[in-house]
Design a protein around this motif. Structure first.
Motif, PDB file in Angstrom:
ATOM      1  N   LEU A   4       5.511   7.397  -7.469  1.00 50.05           N
ATOM      2  CA  LEU A   4       4.579   7.025  -6.313  1.00 50.05           C
ATOM      3  C   LEU A   4       5.289   7.557  -4.975  1.00 50.05           C
ATOM      4  O   LEU A   4       6.821   7.385  -4.935  1.00 50.05           O
ATOM      5  N   GLN A   6       5.305   6.648  -1.054  1.00 51.29           N
ATOM      6  CA  GLN A   6       4.981   5.537  -0.125  1.00 51.29           C
ATOM      7  C   GLN A   6       5.483   6.066   1.297  1.00 51.29           C
ATOM      8  O   GLN A   6       6.496   6.330   1.451  1.00 51.29           O
ATOM      9  N   SER A  29       8.816  -2.866  -5.838  1.00 48.84           N
ATOM     10  CA  SER A  29       8.302  -1.773  -6.420  1.00 48.84           C
ATOM     11  C   SER A  29       9.150  -1.184  -7.763  1.00 48.84           C
ATOM     12  O   SER A  29       8.749  -0.658  -8.635  1.00 48.84           O
ATOM     13  N   ALA A 172       0.367   8.569  -7.289  1.00 47.32           N
ATOM     14  CA  ALA A 172      -0.420   8.189  -6.445  1.00 47.32           C
ATOM     15  C   ALA A 172       0.231   8.418  -5.184  1.00 47.32           C
ATOM     16  O   ALA A 172       1.615   8.498  -5.016  1.00 47.32           O
ATOM     17  N   CYS A 173      -0.298   8.269  -3.943  1.00 42.80           N
ATOM     18  CA  CYS A 173       0.412   8.196  -2.597  1.00 42.80           C
ATOM     19  C   CYS A 173      -0.212   7.156  -1.908  1.00 42.80           C
ATOM     20  O   CYS A 173      -1.431   6.955  -1.785  1.00 42.80           O
ATOM     21  N   GLU A 174       0.750   6.237  -1.414  1.00 40.16           N
ATOM     22  CA  GLU A 174       0.405   4.965  -0.815  1.00 40.16           C
ATOM     23  C   GLU A 174       0.803   5.003   0.568  1.00 40.16           C
ATOM     24  O   GLU A 174       1.914   5.233   1.164  1.00 40.16           O
ATOM     25  N   TYR A 176       1.174   3.071   3.968  1.00 41.38           N
ATOM     26  CA  TYR A 176       1.245   1.732   4.556  1.00 41.38           C
ATOM     27  C   TYR A 176       1.168   1.783   5.932  1.00 41.38           C
ATOM     28  O   TYR A 176       1.895   2.244   6.478  1.00 41.38           O
ATOM     29  N   GLY A 181      -6.485  -1.388   5.411  1.00 38.40           N
ATOM     30  CA  GLY A 181      -7.104  -0.356   4.730  1.00 38.40           C
ATOM     31  C   GLY A 181      -8.058   0.569   5.916  1.00 38.40           C
ATOM     32  O   GLY A 181      -7.512   0.424   7.130  1.00 38.40           O
ATOM     33  N   VAL A 231      -4.201   5.882  -1.274  1.00 40.57           N
ATOM     34  CA  VAL A 231      -4.414   4.597  -0.966  1.00 40.57           C
ATOM     35  C   VAL A 231      -3.775   4.372   0.524  1.00 40.57           C
ATOM     36  O   VAL A 231      -2.669   4.530   0.830  1.00 40.57           O
ATOM     37  N   ARG A 233      -2.957   0.802   2.695  1.00 43.49           N
ATOM     38  CA  ARG A 233      -2.661  -0.533   2.479  1.00 43.49           C
ATOM     39  C   ARG A 233      -1.986  -1.164   3.768  1.00 43.49           C
ATOM     40  O   ARG A 233      -1.207  -0.416   4.422  1.00 43.49           O
ATOM     41  N   LEU A 243      -9.039   2.855  -1.321  1.00 46.26           N
ATOM     42  CA  LEU A 243      -8.857   3.986  -2.209  1.00 46.26           C
ATOM     43  C   LEU A 243      -9.635   5.067  -1.850  1.00 46.26           C
ATOM     44  O   LEU A 243     -10.969   5.283  -1.792  1.00 46.26           O
TER      45      LEU A 243
END
Length: 607
Positions: A4, A6, A29, A172-174, A176, A181, A231, A233, A243
């Motif tokens: 991931l 983040q 995580s 995935a790339c999250e 924050y 969102g 994503v 978040r 998403l």
């Protein structure tokens, strides 16, 4: 176990307590078995503070030195976060953009990413480390071959994160942030804005280009082109967020230049089109609503809609339909004109069958000023005149004579190096099953401009767009007026467009030498405006969307100054003072509201 990336924004790492909270989230995580690359922004308002220091010393500091200065902000963040992770018992290594291998073009303050060398980050991950990377920065080779620190410009940390995810093949790339969102609109202006569970990358590109600042268009563009699951978040909860999805057929894979790949990845031609133009209709609220509601009630599907800048107390509206629906549409238009008693004001209806619509598509088209200009240049060299023009962040469409349609398609294919599999003839409408309107955006940083009485012949639109592109000015909407002036060799039209207010002076300076070559041509700045846009992937498959939008504005007594549509976006220019009211009524008209429960926690702007 997942790999991931983040990213944590400035408010998420604004002070020691928040950095420690982020470290705890990362530790959790990591303990779940994930391999992690963390990208962080500068703390809080550090970038603004550093910029203020520079401006206190010089009103025009060298851009190279600004990059040297601003890159230090993220360096503080990565060191402190790595220390916080070590305190949690998590091995972590901090790395600047140059250290992690982010190579950029040599453009200080706005560099695009060419390549990311991933060997070092992969070794560190294999050794069990969390890799903490400074966003917003990279390195380039100067003309002398010496490495130079560069920054990526606005939204650079988002761009860094998604580019890293693409380069290392992350699961995935999250992102924050301080909102839950992607929301249906800005909750600071519409209290009942709701969280979107999903949104397509094309929809997000449109929303982001319209001022929805939760994600920068460049980051979304990379996610779309390379198929990176993205994503958005909240940093303050465990909610799943939003998403972003993309069409799997458009994925390019890695190693194609990241941000400098081909901006156009497809072209299409729709034949058997017709255009209807209502000229000199009354310039008052409700006219567009009445027209397009009547067309929808008659079961007629409208494609492109263009309302140009007005002159005096009248306006021009043009739109396209399938040629088979021309006679029915003509009857509806005539009925609407009769009911308005518009003939007394000199209103006229004209139609033209045998047209074709050429479109080029690709992420971030309008973020690169030269793309539209290249298309128009190419068509002009082939003697192909443009009847209508419609632009958006992901598509440029133009209406041409039907007998020149295939020639136009092949010219576009040659210009943008497209293969046969990237060309589409009469494609079926996309977006079945998707919402007709997913979100609504308001942009109040726009200026409205018209160039009056420019020659109505091949090459004119190309010349205008080329002059602006050479000056680095991006156009957010281009509207070619239906109304003409003069006749024969002296036939001319007006062209209107929207651009960033900060680019207004550059645009005028760039266009004036060109306009001086055309007798009677002039540059005209419009009134203070706001642009309100509805975006939805299901729009092509849903009848009446434009009419509902126009009706909401008419019922609120908000006049429409300009209309420009694309496949998944309908935009209206309204008086600046009416912008927030327009946003609210359109959001309500499409039933996007709900319970008031999503509140921003900090200063990172939501959609």
């Amino acid at each position: 176990m997942a790999l991931l990336v983040q990213k944590f924004g400035g408010t998420s790492v604004a002070d020691v307590e928040r950095i420690q909270a982020v470290a705890k989230r990362i530790a959790a995580s990591k303990e779940d078995g994930n391999d992690l690359v963390i990208v962080v922004s500068a703390m809080g308002h550090t970038t603004d503070e550093l910029t203020g220091l520079a401006q206190a010393i010089s009103t025009n500091p060298p851009q190279r030195e600004m990059d040297m200065l601003l890159a230090t902000g993220e360096q503080v963040s990565i060191a402190l976060l790595s220390m916080a992770l070590h305190a949690q018992g998590i091995p972590a290594v901090s790395m600047t953009g140059p250290q992690v291998g982010i190579l950029t073009e040599s453009a200080h303050g706005r560099a695009r990413i060419l390549e990311i060398k991933t060997e070092r980050v992969r070794r560190l991950l294999d050794d069990g480390n969390v890799v903490v990377v400074a966003g917003f920065q990279g390195t380039s080779n100067s003309l002398s071959g010496v490495p130079e620190i560069t920054t990526l410009g606005r939204g650079g940390s988002d761009t860094s994160a998604v580019a890293l995810a693409a380069a290392i093949g992350a699961d995935a790339c999250e992102i924050y942030t301080d909102v839950p969102g992607v929301l249906t609109t800005d909750p600071r202006k519409v209290a009942d804005a709701q969280l979107m569970e999903t949104v397509t990358c094309d929809e997000m590109l449109e929303l982001a280009s319209l001022g929805a600042a939760v994600l920068h268009p460049r980051a979304v563009e990379i996610a779309r082109n390379y198929g990176v699951p993205l994503v958005v978040r909240s940093s303050w909860s465990d909610a799943p967020g939003t998403l972003l999805t993309s069409d799997s057929t458009s994925h390019r894979g890695s190693g194609e230049g990241l941000e400098l790949g081909k901006p156009v990845d497809g072209a299409e031609l729709e034949t058997d089109q017709a255009v209807l133009a209502l000229s000199h209709v009354p310039d008052r609220p409700g006219v567009a609503a009445q027209l397009f509601e009547a067309l929808s009630s008659a079961g007629l599907s409208v494609d492109l809609i263009v309302q140009s800048t007005h002159e005096g107390s009248s306006n021009d509206i043009a739109f396209t339909v399938a040629e088979a629906q021309l006679e029915d549409a003509k009857a509806v238009c005539q009925s609407v004109l009769d009911s308005m008693d518009a003939k007394t004001a000199g209103a006229t209806l004209s139609t033209q069958a045998g047209m074709a619509k050429l479109s080029i598509a690709g992420a971030g088209i309008m973020g690169r000023p030269g793309v539209a200009a290249r298309l128009f240049d190419t068509l002009a060299k082939g003697g192909i005149n443009l009847r209508l023009i419609a632009t958006s962040e992901v598509k440029v469409s133009c209406l041409v004579a039907g007998h020149q349609g295939n020639k136009a398609l092949q010219a576009a294919a040659h210009c943008f190096e497209l293969g046969e599999r990237q060309l589409h003839l009469n494609p079926a409408p996309s977006g079945a099953g998707q919402p007709e309107v997913r979100g609504v955006a308001l942009d109040r940083d726009q200026a409205q401009v018209a160039v009056r009485r420019i020659p109505d012949k091949p090459g004119t639109a190309a010349a205008v767009c080329r002059a602006l592109a050479d000056a680095g000015v991006s156009l957010d909407a281009i509207v070619q007026s239906e109304r003409t002036h003069g006749s024969g060799e002296q036939l001319s039209r007006d062209m209107g467009f929207c651009l960033k207010r900060e680019d207004l002076g550059r645009a005028k300076a760039a266009l004036q030498p060109l306009l001086n070559q055309w007798a009677g041509a002039s540059f005209e700045e419009g009134m203070a405006i706001a642009r309100i846009s509805a975006v939805g992937a299901g729009m092509p498959c849903t009848a009446g969307t434009a009419g509902r939008m126009f009706r909401a504005l008419a019922d609120a007594q908000i006049n429409i100054e300009m209309i420009a549509t694309s496949e998944i976006r309908t935009s209206c220019v309204v008086p600046e003072a009416e912008g927030i009211k327009a946003l609210q009524v359109i959001h309500e008209a499409f039933g996007l509201g709900g319970e008031v429960k999503h509140q921003a926690q900090g200063t990172e702007a939501p959609v």
